[in-house]
Design an enzyme around this catalytic site. Structure first.
Site, PDB file in Angstrom:
ATOM      1  N   ASN A  10     -14.528 -50.890  74.024  1.00 11.98           N
ATOM      2  CA  ASN A  10     -13.975 -49.984  74.524  1.00 11.98           C
ATOM      3  C   ASN A  10     -13.982 -48.708  75.257  1.00 11.98           C
ATOM      4  OD1 ASN A  10     -11.979 -49.247  76.574  1.00 11.98           O
ATOM      5  ND2 ASN A  10     -10.613 -49.052  74.764  1.00 11.98           N
ATOM      6  N   LYS A  12     -12.971 -46.480  77.901  1.00 14.70           N
ATOM      7  CA  LYS A  12     -11.676 -46.515  78.250  1.00 14.70           C
ATOM      8  C   LYS A  12     -12.155 -45.206  79.714  1.00 14.70           C
ATOM      9  CE  LYS A  12     -10.004 -45.264  73.846  1.00 14.70           C
ATOM     10  NZ  LYS A  12      -9.019 -45.083  72.872  1.00 14.70           N
ATOM     11  N   HIS A  96      -3.556 -52.798  75.779  1.00 11.26           N
ATOM     12  CA  HIS A  96      -3.862 -51.630  74.440  1.00 11.26           C
ATOM     13  C   HIS A  96      -2.592 -51.252  74.394  1.00 11.26           C
ATOM     14  CE1 HIS A  96      -6.083 -48.387  73.688  1.00 11.26           C
ATOM     15  NE2 HIS A  96      -7.630 -49.549  73.511  1.00 11.26           N
ATOM     16  N   GLU A  98      -2.899 -47.514  74.637  1.00  7.91           N
ATOM     17  CA  GLU A  98      -2.753 -46.894  75.284  1.00  7.91           C
ATOM     18  C   GLU A  98      -1.889 -47.605  76.644  1.00  7.91           C
ATOM     19  OE1 GLU A  98      -6.309 -45.589  75.718  1.00  7.91           O
ATOM     20  OE2 GLU A  98      -6.225 -45.016  73.050  1.00  7.91           O
ATOM     21  N   GLU A 168      -4.920 -52.982  66.413  1.00  4.47           N
ATOM     22  CA  GLU A 168      -4.700 -52.234  66.582  1.00  4.47           C
ATOM     23  C   GLU A 168      -3.627 -51.192  65.662  1.00  4.47           C
ATOM     24  OE1 GLU A 168      -8.583 -51.422  69.153  1.00  4.47           O
ATOM     25  OE2 GLU A 168      -6.553 -51.416  70.173  1.00  4.47           O
ATOM     26  N   GLY A 174      -8.021 -43.773  67.570  1.00  2.00           N
ATOM     27  CA  GLY A 174      -8.509 -42.697  68.685  1.00  2.00           C
ATOM     28  C   GLY A 174      -8.412 -41.527  67.475  1.00  2.00           C
ATOM     29  N   SER A 214     -10.548 -45.802  64.314  1.00  2.00           N
ATOM     30  CA  SER A 214     -11.786 -45.717  64.132  1.00  2.00           C
ATOM     31  C   SER A 214     -12.563 -46.237  63.357  1.00  2.00           C
ATOM     32  CB  SER A 214     -10.765 -44.139  63.334  1.00  2.00           C
ATOM     33  OG  SER A 214      -9.594 -43.332  64.052  1.00  2.00           O
TER      34      SER A 214
HETATM   35  C1  PEP Z   1      -9.913 -48.772  70.956  1.00  2.00           C
HETATM   36  O1  PEP Z   1      -9.892 -48.042  72.180  1.00  2.00           O
HETATM   37  O2  PEP Z   1      -9.503 -49.787  70.902  1.00  2.00           O
HETATM   38  C2  PEP Z   1      -9.437 -47.800  69.806  1.00  2.00           C
HETATM   39  C3  PEP Z   1      -9.577 -48.528  68.792  1.00  2.00           C
HETATM   40  O3  PEP Z   1     -10.406 -46.482  69.981  1.00  2.00           O
HETATM   41  P1  PEP Z   1     -10.945 -45.735  68.659  1.00  2.00           P
HETATM   42  O4  PEP Z   1     -12.035 -46.464  68.306  1.00  2.00           O
HETATM   43  O5  PEP Z   1     -11.211 -44.498  69.112  1.00  2.00           O
HETATM   44  O6  PEP Z   1     -10.358 -45.029  67.096  1.00  2.00           O
END
Ligand code: PEP
Length: 250
Positions: A10, A12, A96, A98, A168, A174, A214
């Site tokens: 992703n 973003k 997601h 976010e 997630e 993040g 992460s």
């Molecule tokens: C994501 O944006 O779906 C995500 C898992 O981000 P990160 O790997 O940076 O934690």
């Protein structure tokens, strides 16, 4: 049972068109294709078409990071499933964290988006996951159950062939705080149980459930070794070709 694996990135709100094309080219030349594994990147909308064109004929597939549920109309600033398909994308990321927490998307809205995506032939990758305070107050399973049941309400068994889920945990996205393989595995088993309650065991056993939060080259092996983790959705570490290749070539 051997399930399909999906390794996804992703991007973003990162990458101009030329940066996105360069990254896609680097990935295409570095992927060591494994049978039963799909590779997907989710560029920003502005780069969707150029990345999809770059990926044509390669192992790398493309998805959008969000979508509105109408085909067209007076919805300024929104993008429809038809437009996403027209760019050459096959997937769409929905729900997601976010989108849920910054833009206040609800399960009911996500459910409408999933149905529209399926109607227009896109494969939804649906994200679910609990906040830190929900985990700490013992509410993880309640949250996962309501997100899963809310997202998939009214779907037919055959729709589930085109769906994947990304677990997630919001506290891991993040933040550099990855869930341990055991914590992630437990959540994946729980999600599979809720899918089984909705659609039966066969659907649940065939559904790819990815972990996201992460994921980095140094923690992918532990996560991937778990029976119910069928791939990963990677944010930050998917923005750099070398680091994402280490993850997807695990
Ligand atoms: C994501 O944006 O779906 C995500 C898992 O981000 P990160 O790997 O940076 O934690």
């Amino acid at each position: 049972m051997k399930r399909k694996e999906i390794f996804a990135g992703n991007w973003k709100m990162f990458k101009t068109c030329s940066e996105a094309v360069n990254l896609a080219q680097e990935l295409i030349s570095g992927i060591k294709i494994k049978e039963g594994r799909e590779y997907v990147v989710f560029p920003p909308f502005t780069a969707l078409k150029v990345v999809a064109d770059t990926c044509k004929g390669s192992a790398l597939r493309v998805g959008a990071q969000n979508m509105y549920y109408e085909k067209e109309g007076a919805f300024t600033g929104e993008i429809s499933p038809v437009m996403i398909k027209d760019c050459g994308a096959a997937f769409v990321l929905l729900g997601h964290s976010e989108r849920r927490h910054i833009f206040h998307e609800t399960d009911a809205l996500i459910n409408k988006k999933i149905k529209a995506a399926l109607t227009y032939g896109l494969q939804p990758m649906v994200c679910v996951g609990e906040l830190l305070e929900e985990r700490e107050s013992g509410k993880t399973n309640i949250v996962l159950e309501s997100q899963v049941k809310g997202a998939f309400e009214g779907l037919r068994t055959e729709d589930m062939k085109n769906i994947s889920i990304a677990y997630e945990p919001v506290w891991a996205i993040g933040t550099g705080k990855v869930a341990t393989p055991e914590i992630a595995e437990e959540a994946h088993v729980t999600i599979r149980k809720y899918i089984s309650e909705l659609f039966g065991e066969n659907v649940a056993n065939a559904l790819p459930i990815l972990y996201g939060g992460s994921v980095k080259p140094d923690n992918i092996e532990g996560l991937y070794s778990m029976e119910n983790i069928d791939g990963v959705l990677v944010g930050g570490a998917s923005l750099d070709g070398a680091s994402f290749l280490k993850i997807i070539n695990v």
